[in-house]
Structures are given as C-alpha cells and as structure tokens.
Motif scaffolding. Structure first.
Motif, PDB file in Angstrom:
ATOM      1  N   LEU A   1      20.818  32.583 -20.507  1.00 23.98           N
ATOM      2  CA  LEU A   1      19.750  31.597 -20.443  1.00 23.98           C
ATOM      3  C   LEU A   1      19.727  30.901 -19.081  1.00 23.98           C
ATOM      4  CD1 LEU A   1      19.706  29.806 -23.928  1.00 23.98           C
ATOM      5  CD2 LEU A   1      17.766  30.870 -22.757  1.00 23.98           C
ATOM      6  N   ALA A   2      20.926  30.619 -18.545  1.00 26.62           N
ATOM      7  CA  ALA A   2      21.005  29.985 -17.223  1.00 26.62           C
ATOM      8  C   ALA A   2      20.431  30.906 -16.148  1.00 26.62           C
ATOM      9  CB  ALA A   2      22.455  29.626 -16.903  1.00 26.62           C
ATOM     10  N   ILE A   3      20.709  32.212 -16.246  1.00 25.27           N
ATOM     11  CA  ILE A   3      20.172  33.171 -15.284  1.00 25.27           C
ATOM     12  C   ILE A   3      18.654  33.222 -15.377  1.00 25.27           C
ATOM     13  CG2 ILE A   3      20.041  35.629 -14.720  1.00 25.27           C
ATOM     14  CD1 ILE A   3      22.972  35.877 -15.477  1.00 25.27           C
ATOM     15  N   VAL A   4      18.128  33.226 -16.630  1.00 27.37           N
ATOM     16  CA  VAL A   4      16.675  33.260 -16.814  1.00 27.37           C
ATOM     17  C   VAL A   4      16.038  32.012 -16.202  1.00 27.37           C
ATOM     18  CG1 VAL A   4      14.861  33.079 -18.547  1.00 27.37           C
ATOM     19  CG2 VAL A   4      16.685  34.755 -18.844  1.00 27.37           C
ATOM     20  N   GLU A   5      16.641  30.846 -16.440  1.00 33.11           N
ATOM     21  CA  GLU A   5      16.094  29.613 -15.873  1.00 33.11           C
ATOM     22  C   GLU A   5      16.123  29.650 -14.347  1.00 33.11           C
ATOM     23  OE1 GLU A   5      14.555  27.310 -17.386  1.00 33.11           O
ATOM     24  OE2 GLU A   5      14.977  27.921 -19.449  1.00 33.11           O
ATOM     25  N   ASP A   6      17.209  30.160 -13.773  1.00 32.19           N
ATOM     26  CA  ASP A   6      17.304  30.239 -12.311  1.00 32.19           C
ATOM     27  C   ASP A   6      16.290  31.226 -11.743  1.00 32.19           C
ATOM     28  OD1 ASP A   6      19.254  28.361 -12.230  1.00 32.19           O
ATOM     29  OD2 ASP A   6      20.918  29.740 -11.857  1.00 32.19           O
ATOM     30  N   LEU A   7      16.059  32.334 -12.441  1.00 27.12           N
ATOM     31  CA  LEU A   7      15.061  33.298 -11.987  1.00 27.12           C
ATOM     32  C   LEU A   7      13.662  32.692 -11.998  1.00 27.12           C
ATOM     33  CD1 LEU A   7      16.269  36.624 -13.664  1.00 27.12           C
ATOM     34  CD2 LEU A   7      16.124  36.155 -11.210  1.00 27.12           C
ATOM     35  N   LEU A   8      13.371  31.932 -13.055  1.00 20.11           N
ATOM     36  CA  LEU A   8      12.070  31.264 -13.112  1.00 20.11           C
ATOM     37  C   LEU A   8      11.941  30.240 -11.981  1.00 20.11           C
ATOM     38  CD1 LEU A   8      11.707  30.758 -16.971  1.00 20.11           C
ATOM     39  CD2 LEU A   8      10.307  32.230 -15.518  1.00 20.11           C
ATOM     40  N   THR A   9      13.031  29.534 -11.700  1.00 18.02           N
ATOM     41  CA  THR A   9      13.008  28.567 -10.599  1.00 18.02           C
ATOM     42  C   THR A   9      12.750  29.263  -9.273  1.00 18.02           C
ATOM     43  OG1 THR A   9      14.557  27.118 -11.763  1.00 18.02           O
ATOM     44  CG2 THR A   9      14.359  26.823  -9.386  1.00 18.02           C
ATOM     45  N   LEU A  10      13.441  30.372  -9.029  1.00 13.43           N
ATOM     46  CA  LEU A  10      13.251  31.122  -7.779  1.00 13.43           C
ATOM     47  C   LEU A  10      11.825  31.623  -7.645  1.00 13.43           C
ATOM     48  CD1 LEU A  10      16.474  33.262  -7.273  1.00 13.43           C
ATOM     49  CD2 LEU A  10      15.478  31.636  -5.681  1.00 13.43           C
ATOM     50  N   THR A  11      11.264  32.112  -8.739  1.00 14.70           N
ATOM     51  CA  THR A  11       9.898  32.627  -8.699  1.00 14.70           C
ATOM     52  C   THR A  11       8.908  31.537  -8.313  1.00 14.70           C
ATOM     53  OG1 THR A  11      10.435  34.256 -10.418  1.00 14.70           O
ATOM     54  CG2 THR A  11       8.110  33.813 -10.026  1.00 14.70           C
ATOM     55  N   SER A  12       9.141  30.324  -8.807  1.00 17.66           N
ATOM     56  CA  SER A  12       8.229  29.221  -8.478  1.00 17.66           C
ATOM     57  C   SER A  12       8.418  28.720  -7.051  1.00 17.66           C
ATOM     58  CB  SER A  12       8.442  28.068  -9.461  1.00 17.66           C
ATOM     59  OG  SER A  12       9.735  27.500  -9.299  1.00 17.66           O
ATOM     60  N   LEU A  13       9.586  28.988  -6.453  1.00 16.12           N
ATOM     61  CA  LEU A  13       9.876  28.483  -5.111  1.00 16.12           C
ATOM     62  C   LEU A  13       9.480  29.440  -4.003  1.00 16.12           C
ATOM     63  CD1 LEU A  13      13.457  26.980  -5.649  1.00 16.12           C
ATOM     64  CD2 LEU A  13      11.339  25.699  -5.318  1.00 16.12           C
TER      65      LEU A  13
END
Length: 428
Positions: free
Chosen positions: A252-264
C-alpha cells in the motif's frame, strides 16, 4: 629577394655609368644624369602600373621577368594560388558542414549576438516555421514568441533548455536547447513527441494500476489485521498473518508513493499554489513525533534551524521532503549514530535543508542512481526497514517542482549529507 635587389642595384649602376659616359662625351653631365634617372623612373612606374592593373583585374599578368617587380608579381601570383586553394577547401568544408546540418533530425538555427538569424536548416522550417531563405536577418525572438522560448534568451546561459509546442503543429512537443556559438548562439529544437507520448502512457498506466490496486490492498490489509487479532489462532498462523499484514501495508505504501510520483512528474509549482512555510517549526514538530515513532531506534537527533527563515512553497510537499530525508537517515544508521538536521541559507543566500548522518556512507558508483525509482544500495536491508525505494525519487521531484535541486554528498565510512537547496527568491 636578394637576387632581385642585386639585379636592381646593378641596373641602377649601369644607368649611372652610361649617363656618366654620355656626359663625358657630350659635356652635358647634368642633363645626361637627369635623363638616365628619368628613364629609370619611367621604366619603374610603367612596371608598377602593369602590376597594379593586374591586381585590380583590368589586365593580364604582366610580363615582368627580372628585378623587384618580377619578384613582387611572382609572390602575389603564388599567394593567389594558395588563397584559391584555401577558398576551395573552405568552401568544401562549408558544404560538408551544411550538408551535415541539413541531415540532422533536429532543427538548428544559428543567430548572431543581436539574435538575428544567420542560417537555419530545413528541419527548422518544419518544426519552428523558420525559413533559411526568407527569414535570414530577422530576430529569432520576434518569430518564436512562446514564453518558454523567450525565457531562454532572458536566462542567456550555455546549455539552457526548455519545453515548448511547435508553432507549426500544436501536437508536436519540442525540447529547445541554446548553446553558445562564437559570438552568437545555436538554437536546437528536438521533436520529443514520441517520448512525451510514451511517458504519458506510462504515467497513465501507473496511475490507473495504482488506483486499481489501492482498494483491494486496503481490504486485504484490513482483513489480515482482523484475523491476526483473533486470540484463538495458533502462534505459527498468527505470525504468518502478521507477516502478510506487514507486506500488504508495504505494498500500500508503494502504491501511495507511485501515485504521488505520478502527480509530481513534469509539473511546476505556481505562485498561486505557494504559501509561507515556517520550516524550522515544522521540522521541530516532526522531530518530536519521530522520537515517538516505531522506527526510531535511539539515534541522536541534533537541530540547527534558522527560525527566522521561511520558505514559499507547498507545505505538504516540503514536509514530505523533510520526512523522507529524515526517515532515510534513520533507516540507514545504527542506534549509536548521530543525525544532524540543518535549515539555513547557504553562502549565496539559497534556503537549504540538509540531513547529515554518521552512518556507513555510500559508495561513489551508487550516488548517481539513488534518485531512480526502486534503486537500492542494499535491497535486503531497505525492505527490512520498511523502505519503498521511492522516497528519494519523490524528494527529487518535489524539490524540482520548487525550482531547487537535491545534492548528495557521501563517502564510505564517513556518513552522508542529503541537501534540498531552493532558489533565493523562495525565501521569505
């Protein structure tokens, strides 16, 4: 040349001797010497006139076979032949250069120090709408009015580049790079539409996949937690469920970080999104919370914070930078190590947040890859300490969004320093 001078000297002496003899025979010494000198001067003027007409292109090469004028004509003829050969060689090189430039897949525009177009290849017409025949002598910043392109000339620094749309086709994405070229500059535009499309496709895929994975992973993690809390479970089953719960949370932490990277990715923070951030106070609160956190193992945390220095930015993103750098130091140091947090201006006034540890340090071959996604110096240890492999990549993108840069200084056995440095105009 000495031979030519000797010949002229001999001719002068011959004329003088002839004039003296004639003067002795006739008794008119002065007249004979004057006549001899006049004849010699007339002869030299005539030869000089022939050479001058030859040089101006109004007559053929003079038939001078002796003396200084013959030597001068010979040297001029030799220099002309050499210059002709050099001009042919330069013309050949220029043709090769232009043919090479025309064969480039990128647009190339050569401008002088006044930004006037000196030359452009054919691709410049396709990508930038600049024609070598009709636009030569025009100011390039009058033809390319995109604000991103105008900023290139304002920065006026070698290697500056920017992204823009083609004025010929809005669907075409360009990377424009400005390089010094003599007293002028060379503007190169590269079509990166395919790269941008592939990147957008990757971002869309990652975002969609992450969104689709987040909900089921949340459900799985919740059920695993409930099952692991059942007191009737055997010990070996409980341990297995707790291990599965930890891995589900890590995913779940990896998924959240991937979503964060995509938005950045590929975004820039606007002034409207910025707010004053009291970084010193925020860092102090974070450190207090960190000392109570589960992953804190007793490292010494020392603070050197400029309370009067604030930063214009997005609070959640700047604190994500701080949190990631601090957690990264905690994960890669031992309980007896020291970690120093510093928030201050550097020597040129740039607000800088740095985290320095006394851990094992990082080998030089790893430094250039630390901000890559999922790159790990020690994969096993990073997983054991809960790292996702995306923290430094997130830090790099956030700092870049704030027009700053991430600096990494580390040596094996001497610890590491990670610094997020922001431009002076973001200080407040």
């Amino acid at each position: 040349m000495q031979r030519a001078v000797s010949f002229e000297r001999s001719r002068l002496l011959l004329v003088l001797a002839t004039s003296v003899v004639l003067g002795g025979v006739t008794g008119y010494w002065a007249w004979c010497i004057a006549l001899g000198g006049f004849g010699l001067a007339a002869y030299q003027i005539r030869r000089g006139h022939d050479v001058a007409r030859w040089l101006t292109g109004t007559d053929a090469e003079p038939s001078v076979y002796e003396g200084l004028w013959a030597f001068i004509a010979s040297e001029i003829h030799r220099e002309r032949r050499q210059n002709t050969r050099q001009r042919r060689e330069i013309s050949r090189l220029l043709r090769r250069y232009r043919d090479s430039a025309e064969a480039l897949p990128d647009a190339a525009v050569l401008v002088d120090h006044q930004r006037q177009i000196q030359w452009a290849n054919r691709k410049a017409h396709d990508l930038l709408g600049i024609d070598n025949a009709t636009d030569r002598g025009q100011r390039v910043d009058n033809l390319l009015r995109d604000p991103a392109v105008q900023a290139l000339w304002q920065h006026n620094r070698p290697g500056a580049e920017t992204q823009a749309r083609s004025p010929q086709d809005e669907r075409v994405h360009l990377t424009l790079r400005l390089s010094r070229y003599g007293e002028g500059a060379l503007l190169v535009a590269q079509d990166v539409s395919a790269v941008m499309a592939a990147q957008e496709m990757r971002q869309t895929f990652v975002a969609n996949a992450s969104h689709e994975l987040r909900t089921p992973l949340t459900v799985v993690a919740g059920h695993l937690e409930l099952l692991a809390d059942d007191p009737a479970l055997p010990d070996h089953v409980e341990q297995s469920l707790q291990s599965a719960h930890r891995e589900a949370n890590r995913m779940l932490a990896i998924v959240e970080d991937l979503l964060t990277l995509t938005s950045l990715e590929n975004t820039h923070l606007s002034d409207a999104q910025s707010e004053p951030i009291a970084v010193a106070a925020e860092v102090s609160d974070l450190v207090e919370a960190t000392r109570l956190a589960e992953h804190y193992r007793g490292q010494t945390l020392s603070l050197d914070l400029d309370a009067g220095l604030c930063l214009r930015g997005r609070t959640t993103e700047v604190m994500s930078v701080v949190r990631n750098l601090v957690n990264n130091a905690l994960r890669h140091t031992e309980p007896e190590d020291d970690i120093s947090l510093r928030w201050s201006r550097d020597e040129v006034g740039r607000p800088t947040f740095s985290v320095t540890d006394t851990g094992t340090g990082i080998a030089p071959e790893h430094l250039a890859h630390l901000t890559e996604r999922f790159y790990r110096v020690d994969a096993g240890r990073s997983r054991d300490t809960g790292g996702t492999g995306l923290g430094l990549s997130i830090v790099k993108h956030i700092v870049s969004r704030h027009s700053g840069e991430l600096l990494i200084d580390s040596e094996p056995g001497r610890g590491s320093t990670f610094s997020a440095r922001f431009p002076p105009d973001r200080a407040c």
